[in-house]
Motif scaffolding. Sequence first.
Motif, PDB file in Angstrom:
ATOM      1  N   UNK A   1      -3.609  -8.776  -4.575  1.00 58.04           N
ATOM      2  CA  UNK A   1      -2.269  -8.308  -4.261  1.00 58.04           C
ATOM      3  C   UNK A   1      -2.370  -6.848  -3.826  1.00 58.04           C
ATOM      4  N   UNK A   2      -1.321  -6.351  -3.217  1.00 53.73           N
ATOM      5  CA  UNK A   2      -1.295  -4.951  -2.801  1.00 53.73           C
ATOM      6  C   UNK A   2      -1.518  -4.049  -4.014  1.00 53.73           C
ATOM      7  N   UNK A   3      -0.941  -4.419  -5.141  1.00 54.34           N
ATOM      8  CA  UNK A   3      -1.093  -3.625  -6.354  1.00 54.34           C
ATOM      9  C   UNK A   3      -2.510  -3.589  -6.880  1.00 54.34           C
ATOM     10  N   UNK A   4      -3.310  -4.586  -6.548  1.00 50.21           N
ATOM     11  CA  UNK A   4      -4.689  -4.647  -7.039  1.00 50.21           C
ATOM     12  C   UNK A   4      -5.675  -3.893  -6.149  1.00 50.21           C
ATOM     13  N   UNK A   5      -5.268  -3.561  -4.951  1.00 57.65           N
ATOM     14  CA  UNK A   5      -6.160  -2.810  -4.066  1.00 57.65           C
ATOM     15  C   UNK A   5      -5.907  -1.333  -4.318  1.00 57.65           C
ATOM     16  N   UNK A   6      -6.904  -0.684  -4.875  1.00 54.02           N
ATOM     17  CA  UNK A   6      -6.761   0.715  -5.237  1.00 54.02           C
ATOM     18  C   UNK A   6      -6.807   1.562  -3.983  1.00 54.02           C
ATOM     19  N   UNK A   7      -5.798   2.364  -3.797  1.00 50.78           N
ATOM     20  CA  UNK A   7      -5.813   3.261  -2.662  1.00 50.78           C
ATOM     21  C   UNK A   7      -4.459   3.464  -2.038  1.00 50.78           C
ATOM     22  N   UNK A   8      -4.499   3.980  -0.845  1.00 51.75           N
ATOM     23  CA  UNK A   8      -3.293   4.305  -0.108  1.00 51.75           C
ATOM     24  C   UNK A   8      -3.336   3.613   1.255  1.00 51.75           C
ATOM     25  N   UNK A   9      -2.218   3.012   1.618  1.00 50.40           N
ATOM     26  CA  UNK A   9      -2.060   2.414   2.935  1.00 50.40           C
ATOM     27  C   UNK A   9      -1.287   3.414   3.776  1.00 50.40           C
TER      28      UNK A   9
ATOM     29  N   UNK B   1      -5.687  -4.437   7.431  1.00 50.79           N
ATOM     30  CA  UNK B   1      -6.009  -3.041   7.188  1.00 50.79           C
ATOM     31  C   UNK B   1      -7.426  -2.745   7.649  1.00 50.79           C
ATOM     32  N   UNK B   2      -7.690  -1.467   7.883  1.00 42.79           N
ATOM     33  CA  UNK B   2      -9.037  -1.012   8.220  1.00 42.79           C
ATOM     34  C   UNK B   2      -9.350   0.156   7.294  1.00 42.79           C
ATOM     35  N   UNK B   3     -10.496   0.097   6.642  1.00 43.79           N
ATOM     36  CA  UNK B   3     -10.872   1.184   5.753  1.00 43.79           C
ATOM     37  C   UNK B   3     -11.038   2.455   6.577  1.00 43.79           C
ATOM     38  N   UNK B   4     -10.273   3.460   6.224  1.00 45.78           N
ATOM     39  CA  UNK B   4     -10.324   4.738   6.926  1.00 45.78           C
ATOM     40  C   UNK B   4     -11.240   5.716   6.186  1.00 45.78           C
ATOM     41  N   UNK B   5     -11.110   5.718   4.860  1.00 45.17           N
ATOM     42  CA  UNK B   5     -11.937   6.605   4.039  1.00 45.17           C
ATOM     43  C   UNK B   5     -12.168   5.920   2.704  1.00 45.17           C
ATOM     44  N   UNK B   6     -13.424   5.718   2.355  1.00 45.63           N
ATOM     45  CA  UNK B   6     -13.720   5.028   1.096  1.00 45.63           C
ATOM     46  C   UNK B   6     -13.475   5.950  -0.090  1.00 45.63           C
ATOM     47  N   UNK B   7     -13.259   5.335  -1.237  1.00 50.41           N
ATOM     48  CA  UNK B   7     -13.025   6.088  -2.471  1.00 50.41           C
ATOM     49  C   UNK B   7     -14.331   6.696  -2.948  1.00 50.41           C
TER      50      UNK B   7
ATOM     51  N   UNK C   1      -3.149   0.846   8.090  1.00 47.81           N
ATOM     52  CA  UNK C   1      -2.372  -0.384   8.195  1.00 47.81           C
ATOM     53  C   UNK C   1      -2.254  -0.767   9.672  1.00 47.81           C
ATOM     54  N   UNK C   2      -2.968  -1.818  10.054  1.00 47.59           N
ATOM     55  CA  UNK C   2      -3.014  -2.261  11.444  1.00 47.59           C
ATOM     56  C   UNK C   2      -1.863  -3.220  11.740  1.00 47.59           C
ATOM     57  N   UNK C   3      -1.627  -4.174  10.849  1.00 44.69           N
ATOM     58  CA  UNK C   3      -0.554  -5.155  11.029  1.00 44.69           C
ATOM     59  C   UNK C   3       0.089  -5.432   9.677  1.00 44.69           C
ATOM     60  N   UNK C   4       1.399  -5.511   9.665  1.00 42.88           N
ATOM     61  CA  UNK C   4       2.125  -5.786   8.429  1.00 42.88           C
ATOM     62  C   UNK C   4       2.967  -4.609   7.975  1.00 42.88           C
ATOM     63  N   UNK C   5       3.040  -3.576   8.809  1.00 39.48           N
ATOM     64  CA  UNK C   5       3.780  -2.365   8.455  1.00 39.48           C
ATOM     65  C   UNK C   5       5.237  -2.659   8.111  1.00 39.48           C
TER      66      UNK C   5
END
Length: 182
Positions: free
Chosen positions: A47-55, A93-99, A109-113
């Motif tokens: 889920x979106x909540x489980x993906x750590x990071x920022x979109x 999504x495309x990873x822009x900067x890894x943690x 965010x490529x699609x789904x904005x």
Amino acid sequence: MLSEEARLNEALSAAGIRPVETDLGEYIVQLAGEPPSHIIAPAVHKTIGEIRGQFFVPGYQRGYRWSPDDVKHLLDDILESKGQDYSLQPVVVKLHKSAEHGSVAEWELIDGQQRLTTVTLLVEALARSLGESEPLEGFSAKKLRNYYLLNPLEDAERRYKLLLSQTDKASIVALLDGHARP
């Protein structure tokens, strides 16, 4: 994925080589420290909540433009699921900067904005309607915000799970911070 399933990644790591998954879905799973799962859609269970990071929405994307009819259509779809899990369809999504070193990853965010922004607005509206109450154990405004809307350990712009493009950024930040819209 094959190198992970064959345990080649462990051997490479032991030899001082850091293997990195090149398939985005598998990379999300790898960042979570989970074993590979689905060969066709590896992160579909996240889920979106489980993906750590920022979109974040890149500058070339159009601003938020959904009409009340678009939102109603989304809500109707969710209601038709009758309590079953509901998928927003692919959010690409495309990873822009890894943690690194405890920071959060940045996902372009490529699609789904439009869908993700609408869900963010709906969750914030729900959180506001709850106020300080907790009608069900574990279901409160604070928990909704900290799980779905904010990265509570981060500061400044990294604090928000969704950061819109320049045209809408100030509005979403003000809304999530409880301030008047600029």
